[in-house]
Design a protein around this motif. Structure first.
Motif, PDB file in Angstrom:
ATOM      1  N   SER A 161       0.900  -1.198  -0.020  1.00 43.23           N
ATOM      2  CA  SER A 161       0.099   0.023  -0.036  1.00 43.23           C
ATOM      3  C   SER A 161       0.765   1.198  -0.049  1.00 43.23           C
ATOM      4  N   GLN A 162       2.284   1.000   0.069  1.00 44.42           N
ATOM      5  CA  GLN A 162       3.102   2.084   0.362  1.00 44.42           C
ATOM      6  C   GLN A 162       3.776   2.387  -1.062  1.00 44.42           C
ATOM      7  N   ILE A 163       3.326   3.294  -1.849  1.00 44.23           N
ATOM      8  CA  ILE A 163       3.656   3.426  -3.364  1.00 44.23           C
ATOM      9  C   ILE A 163       4.013   4.782  -3.571  1.00 44.23           C
ATOM     10  N   GLY A 164       5.488   4.983  -3.935  1.00 48.99           N
ATOM     11  CA  GLY A 164       5.915   6.241  -4.394  1.00 48.99           C
ATOM     12  C   GLY A 164       5.687   6.274  -5.837  1.00 48.99           C
ATOM     13  N   ARG A 165       5.831   7.786  -6.260  1.00 47.31           N
ATOM     14  CA  ARG A 165       5.616   7.840  -7.837  1.00 47.31           C
ATOM     15  C   ARG A 165       6.760   8.837  -8.473  1.00 47.31           C
ATOM     16  N   GLY A 166       7.314   8.286  -9.399  1.00 47.94           N
ATOM     17  CA  GLY A 166       8.260   9.201 -10.352  1.00 47.94           C
ATOM     18  C   GLY A 166       8.011   9.247 -11.517  1.00 47.94           C
ATOM     19  N   TYR A 167       8.445  10.516 -12.192  1.00 51.78           N
ATOM     20  CA  TYR A 167       8.015  10.593 -13.553  1.00 51.78           C
ATOM     21  C   TYR A 167       9.137  10.721 -14.438  1.00 51.78           C
ATOM     22  N   VAL A 168       8.814  10.153 -15.605  1.00 49.98           N
ATOM     23  CA  VAL A 168       9.930   9.936 -16.690  1.00 49.98           C
ATOM     24  C   VAL A 168       9.271  10.674 -17.901  1.00 49.98           C
ATOM     25  N   ALA A 169      10.222  11.641 -18.520  1.00 49.33           N
ATOM     26  CA  ALA A 169       9.893  12.114 -19.695  1.00 49.33           C
ATOM     27  C   ALA A 169      10.813  11.695 -20.662  1.00 49.33           C
ATOM     28  N   ILE A 170      10.379  10.819 -21.571  1.00 55.06           N
ATOM     29  CA  ILE A 170      11.235  10.080 -22.672  1.00 55.06           C
ATOM     30  C   ILE A 170      10.922  10.786 -23.974  1.00 55.06           C
ATOM     31  N   THR A 171      11.972  11.453 -24.362  1.00 57.24           N
ATOM     32  CA  THR A 171      11.969  12.349 -25.655  1.00 57.24           C
ATOM     33  C   THR A 171      12.449  11.242 -26.811  1.00 57.24           C
ATOM     34  N   ILE A 172      11.750  11.194 -28.032  1.00 56.65           N
ATOM     35  CA  ILE A 172      12.126  10.269 -29.127  1.00 56.65           C
ATOM     36  C   ILE A 172      12.995  11.084 -29.898  1.00 56.65           C
ATOM     37  N   LEU A 173      14.040  10.564 -30.374  1.00 58.00           N
ATOM     38  CA  LEU A 173      15.117  11.366 -31.054  1.00 58.00           C
ATOM     39  C   LEU A 173      14.924  11.102 -32.602  1.00 58.00           C
ATOM     40  N   ASP A 174      14.935  12.015 -33.428  1.00 57.01           N
ATOM     41  CA  ASP A 174      14.514  11.654 -35.129  1.00 57.01           C
ATOM     42  C   ASP A 174      15.479  10.817 -35.576  1.00 57.01           C
ATOM     43  N   ILE A 175      15.197  10.045 -36.586  1.00 57.69           N
ATOM     44  CA  ILE A 175      15.928   9.586 -37.677  1.00 57.69           C
ATOM     45  C   ILE A 175      15.352   9.861 -38.789  1.00 57.69           C
ATOM     46  N   ASN A 176      16.129   9.894 -40.055  1.00 61.22           N
ATOM     47  CA  ASN A 176      15.702  10.041 -41.193  1.00 61.22           C
ATOM     48  C   ASN A 176      14.700   8.971 -41.734  1.00 61.22           C
ATOM     49  N   ASP A 177      13.725   8.798 -41.416  1.00 58.24           N
ATOM     50  CA  ASP A 177      12.738   7.755 -41.922  1.00 58.24           C
ATOM     51  C   ASP A 177      11.553   7.901 -42.791  1.00 58.24           C
ATOM     52  N   ASN A 178      11.603   9.306 -43.279  1.00 56.55           N
ATOM     53  CA  ASN A 178      10.589   9.845 -44.074  1.00 56.55           C
ATOM     54  C   ASN A 178      11.207  10.564 -45.511  1.00 56.55           C
ATOM     55  N   ALA A 179      10.524  10.213 -46.399  1.00 58.84           N
ATOM     56  CA  ALA A 179      11.284  10.625 -47.880  1.00 58.84           C
ATOM     57  C   ALA A 179      10.662  12.082 -48.097  1.00 58.84           C
ATOM     58  N   PRO A 180      11.027  12.888 -48.658  1.00 58.88           N
ATOM     59  CA  PRO A 180      10.459  14.366 -49.041  1.00 58.88           C
ATOM     60  C   PRO A 180       9.553  13.979 -50.099  1.00 58.88           C
ATOM     61  N   GLU A 181       8.670  14.914 -50.143  1.00 60.03           N
ATOM     62  CA  GLU A 181       7.643  14.939 -51.224  1.00 60.03           C
ATOM     63  C   GLU A 181       7.142  16.195 -51.699  1.00 60.03           C
ATOM     64  N   PHE A 182       6.190  16.436 -52.455  1.00 61.40           N
ATOM     65  CA  PHE A 182       5.684  17.713 -53.002  1.00 61.40           C
ATOM     66  C   PHE A 182       5.153  18.488 -51.803  1.00 61.40           C
ATOM     67  N   ALA A 183       5.197  19.655 -51.816  1.00 60.20           N
ATOM     68  CA  ALA A 183       4.561  20.401 -50.611  1.00 60.20           C
ATOM     69  C   ALA A 183       3.354  20.504 -50.666  1.00 60.20           C
ATOM     70  N   MET A 184       2.680  20.101 -52.283  1.00 61.57           N
ATOM     71  CA  MET A 184       1.205  20.513 -52.203  1.00 61.57           C
ATOM     72  C   MET A 184       0.978  19.584 -53.742  1.00 61.57           C
ATOM     73  N   ASP A 185      -0.357  19.553 -54.102  1.00 67.51           N
ATOM     74  CA  ASP A 185      -0.886  19.040 -55.316  1.00 67.51           C
ATOM     75  C   ASP A 185      -0.504  20.312 -56.187  1.00 67.51           C
ATOM     76  N   TYR A 186       0.354  20.294 -57.140  1.00 65.21           N
ATOM     77  CA  TYR A 186       0.577  21.354 -58.290  1.00 65.21           C
ATOM     78  C   TYR A 186      -0.309  21.378 -59.337  1.00 65.21           C
ATOM     79  N   GLU A 187      -1.081  22.497 -59.702  1.00 65.91           N
ATOM     80  CA  GLU A 187      -2.056  22.478 -60.886  1.00 65.91           C
ATOM     81  C   GLU A 187      -1.125  23.267 -61.868  1.00 65.91           C
ATOM     82  N   THR A 188      -0.400  22.717 -62.863  1.00 64.31           N
ATOM     83  CA  THR A 188       0.611  23.161 -63.914  1.00 64.31           C
ATOM     84  C   THR A 188       0.044  23.302 -65.084  1.00 64.31           C
ATOM     85  N   THR A 189       0.038  24.395 -65.739  1.00 71.55           N
ATOM     86  CA  THR A 189      -0.431  24.473 -67.085  1.00 71.55           C
ATOM     87  C   THR A 189       0.877  25.069 -68.159  1.00 71.55           C
TER      88      THR A 189
END
Ligand SMILES: *[C@@H]1O[C@H](CO)[C@@H](O)[C@H](O)[C@H]1NC(C)=O
Ligand SMILES: *[C@@H]1O[C@H](CO)[C@@H](O)[C@H](O)[C@H]1NC(C)=O
Length: 648
Positions: free
Chosen positions: A461-489
């Motif tokens: 019944s004696q419970i202590g609490r601790g807090y952990v903030a886990i930050t996820i670090l980026d890796i390059n796992d996404n390819a770039p793509e067009f910023a929008m659907d271009y309507e080109t003429t």
């Protein structure tokens, strides 16, 4: 000259003798008062009334009429030829006269306090002729006071107050009795005061009725109220006088003549170490027999080892000293405190300081009790970082908690699953090591705030609490793509080298140095003779024509594959296809007609708005003036003003 004799001296009493003499003198006065009457008109006539002011005692109780006096005229020879007649106040009702003898009697009991004088008129007539033999004259019957009224205290009963410990002779209150009897005559209204009850504490001044204290050191705390009975007696207080009494309730008012005293030399209180700050540890009270402001208390800690840990204040209602905690207690650090507490009266009376100091001290010992406390983490917050590329089961970090109690029970760790619903993490129950339980994606969840629990293995019944903030670090796992659907003429009349589209890219990753994109045409399109791409080196690229002479009839749509590479390590790339429609354009290069099949409605424009635009164009065409103007306007401006006019 002799006027006659006073007949009422027949009334044989001691008082009557006195009245007889006073009657004589009154007769003199009466005569001198009536002189002017005789002088008017009959100045020569010899006055022959036997004449007096009569006196009659009040409150006569006898059964026969009371003899008042006798009227007599010197003209009366006793032969019955003279008739006496009485008129005026009370004539024939209260006072009757024997018309032959002139004897006056009172028929009723008389009360001086009701009426002190009666004014009457007397006549002596010749019985044969009915003519007055004497001039009519006025006389007074004065009712003589007897002591028939006792003194009365009209303002009683009295209440009064006097401070306790007052010196002997301190005035308390004055009582006054009034007596309805004649104050100008005799002693019937002369009262003397005496005290029947209340001695030896109080006395009364016989003449003034002023009540005074008669004992020193009368102590309110011993007896605070006295009931006095005061008597007023007339006839100067002598035997036979009448008396009346009144009561006087005298209350002793408080003075500060009692110093505060703790009933005990020491106190002891047990306090659990878990008691929160500002909680009350103890209430102690110094006794004080006084009341009100004279019993108001001030408490302070004057010595000991509890300064800063405990505070004492006063409860204004009860005058108790309230000891409260100012800082968290910790059994493991200190198990007891000793406080020296002083109580003092707020207002001490200097007269009584000789009785001793108006303060007192006591010792309060506070025993801190051990409480089973939950485990405590070594840090309130553990920041951790982990790459999103990390393998399942890899270690992210370690938390540590310990049981602060002396038993120092081992603790077991777990993750509060409410803070990690998808179970990304595990914790080793014994070591506190946190590992990944499944693969992480920064682009889904960049930070995981989780709560770790530390439980005493002996006492879950004696419970202590601790807090952990886990930050996820980026890796390059996404390819770039067009910023929008271009309507080109591209216009049929486009010239080579003309920019027909500027493109940019996005990437879900967040490299620390920012994005850097590289644009090119795919290798199979590098020999493209129709369009070219120019990388602007600012994360944008321009698409240009390489030739002229585009014809809708020939080819209405071109698909241009654009290759985009990011700067990650390793880098990721994607091929994005730009759709280019061939349009008929005006001289300014504004598309007028494009291939209907390839025409894609701009998103967000409703059918209603489109019909409105068409209607607008028709209106412009149908109006000759407008057609002429149209040539000087750009296609865009016409378009905008049309939309505006229709929408408004
Ligand atoms: C995690 O906690 C921090 C504060 O400690 C807060 O600022 C942040 O928004 C939280 N993140 C999430 C995803 O709950
Ligand atoms: C360029 O345009 C011509 C004429 O429409 C067409 O035949 C040719 O396939 C185009 N080239 C590419 C690479 O699309």
């Amino acid at each position: 000259m002799k006027l006659g004799k006073v007949e009422f001296c027949h009334f044989l009493q001691l008082i009557a003798l006195f009245l007889c003499f006073s009657g004589m003198s009154q007769a003199e006065l009466s005569r001198s008062r009536s002189k002017p009457y005789f002088q008017s008109g009959r100045s020569r006539t010899k006055r022959s009334w036997v004449w007096n002011q009569f006196f009659v005692l009040e409150e006569y109780m006898g059964s026969d009429p009371l003899y008042v006096g006798k009227l007599h005229s010197d003209v009366d020879k006793g032969d019955g030829s003279i008739k006496y007649i009485l008129s005026g106040e009370g004539a024939s009702s209260i006072f009757i006269i024997d018309e032959n003898t002139g004897d006056i009697h009172a028929t009723k009991r008389l009360d001086r306090e009701e009426q002190a004088y009666y004014t009457l008129r007397a006549q002596a007539l010749d019985r044969l002729t009915n003519k007055p033999v004497e001039p009519e004259s006025e006389f007074v019957i004065k009712i003589q006071d007897i002591n028939d009224n006792e003194p009365k205290f009209l303002d009683g009963p009295y209440t009064a107050g006097v401070p306790e410990m007052s010196p002997v002779g301190t005035s308390v209150v004055q009582v006054t009795a009034t007596d309805a009897d004649d104050p100008t005559y005799g002693n019937s209204a002369r009262v003397v005061y005496s005290i029947l009850q209340g001695q030896p504490y109080f006395s009364v001044e016989p003449k003034t009725g002023v009540i005074k204290t008669a004992l020193p050191n009368m102590d309110r705390e011993a007896k605070d109220q006295y009931l006095l009975v005061i008597q007023a007696k007339d006839m100067v207080g002598q035997n036979g006088g009448l008396s009346g009494t009144t009561s006087v309730t005298v209350t002793l008012t408080d003075v500060n003549d009692n110093p505060p005293r703790f009933p005990r030399r020491s106190y002891q209180y047990n306090v659990p170490e878990s008691l929160p700050v500002a909680s009350v540890v103890a209430r102690i009270k110094a006794a004080d027999a006084d009341i009100g402001a004279n019993a108001e208390m001030e408490y302070k800690i004057v010595d000991g080892d509890g300064f800063g840990i405990f505070k004492i204040s006063v409860d204004k209602d009860t005058q108790e000293g309230i000891i409260t905690i100012q800082k968290d207690l910790d059994f493991e650090a200190k198990t007891s405190y000793t406080l020296r507490i002083e109580a003092a009266n707020r207002d001490a009376d200097p007269r009584f300081l000789s009785l001793g100091p108006f303060s007192d001290t006591t010792t309060v010992k506070i025993i801190v009790e051990d409480v089973d406390e939950p485990p405590v983490f070594s840090s309130p917050l553990y920041p951790m970082e982990v790459s999103e590329a990390t393998q399942v089961g890899n270690i992210i970090g370690t938390v540590a908690a310990h049981d602060p109690d002396s038993s120092n029970s081992p603790v077991r760790y777990s993750i509060d699953r409410n803070t990690d619903l998808e179970r990304y993490f595990n914790i080793d129950a014994n070591s506190g090591v946190i590992t990944t339980a499944k693969s992480l994606d920064r682009e889904t969840n960049a930070v995981h705030n989780i709560t770790v629990l530390a439980m005493e293995s002996q006492n879950p019944s004696q419970i202590g609490r601790g807090y952990v903030a886990i930050t996820i670090l980026d890796i390059n796992d996404n390819a770039p793509e067009f910023a929008m659907d271009y309507e080109t003429t591209v216009c049929e009349n486009a010239q080579p080298g003309q920019v027909i589209q500027k493109i940019s890219a996005v990437d879900k990753d967040e490299p620390s140095n920012g994005h850097q994109f590289y644009f090119s045409l795919t290798t199979d399109a590098t020999n493209n003779h129709n369009f070219s791409l120019k990388d602007n080196k600012d994360n944008t690229a321009s698409i240009l024509t390489r030739r002229n002479g585009f014809r809708r009839q020939e080819q209405s749509v071109y698909y241009l594959p654009v290759f985009i590479v990011d700067s990650g390590s390793p880098s990721l790339s994607s091929t994005n296809t730009l759709t280019i429609r061939v349009c008929d354009c005006d001289a300014d290069g504004v598309a007028q007609t494009c291939n209907a099949e390839a025409y894609v409605l701009p998103a967000g424009l409703s059918t209603g708005a489109l019909i409105a635009i068409l209607a607008c164009v028709l209106t412009l065409l149908a109006t000759p003036h407008t057609i002429g103007d149209l040539s000087s306007l750009t296609r865009d401006r016409t378009h905008v003003s049309c939309i505006g006019s229709i929408e408004s």
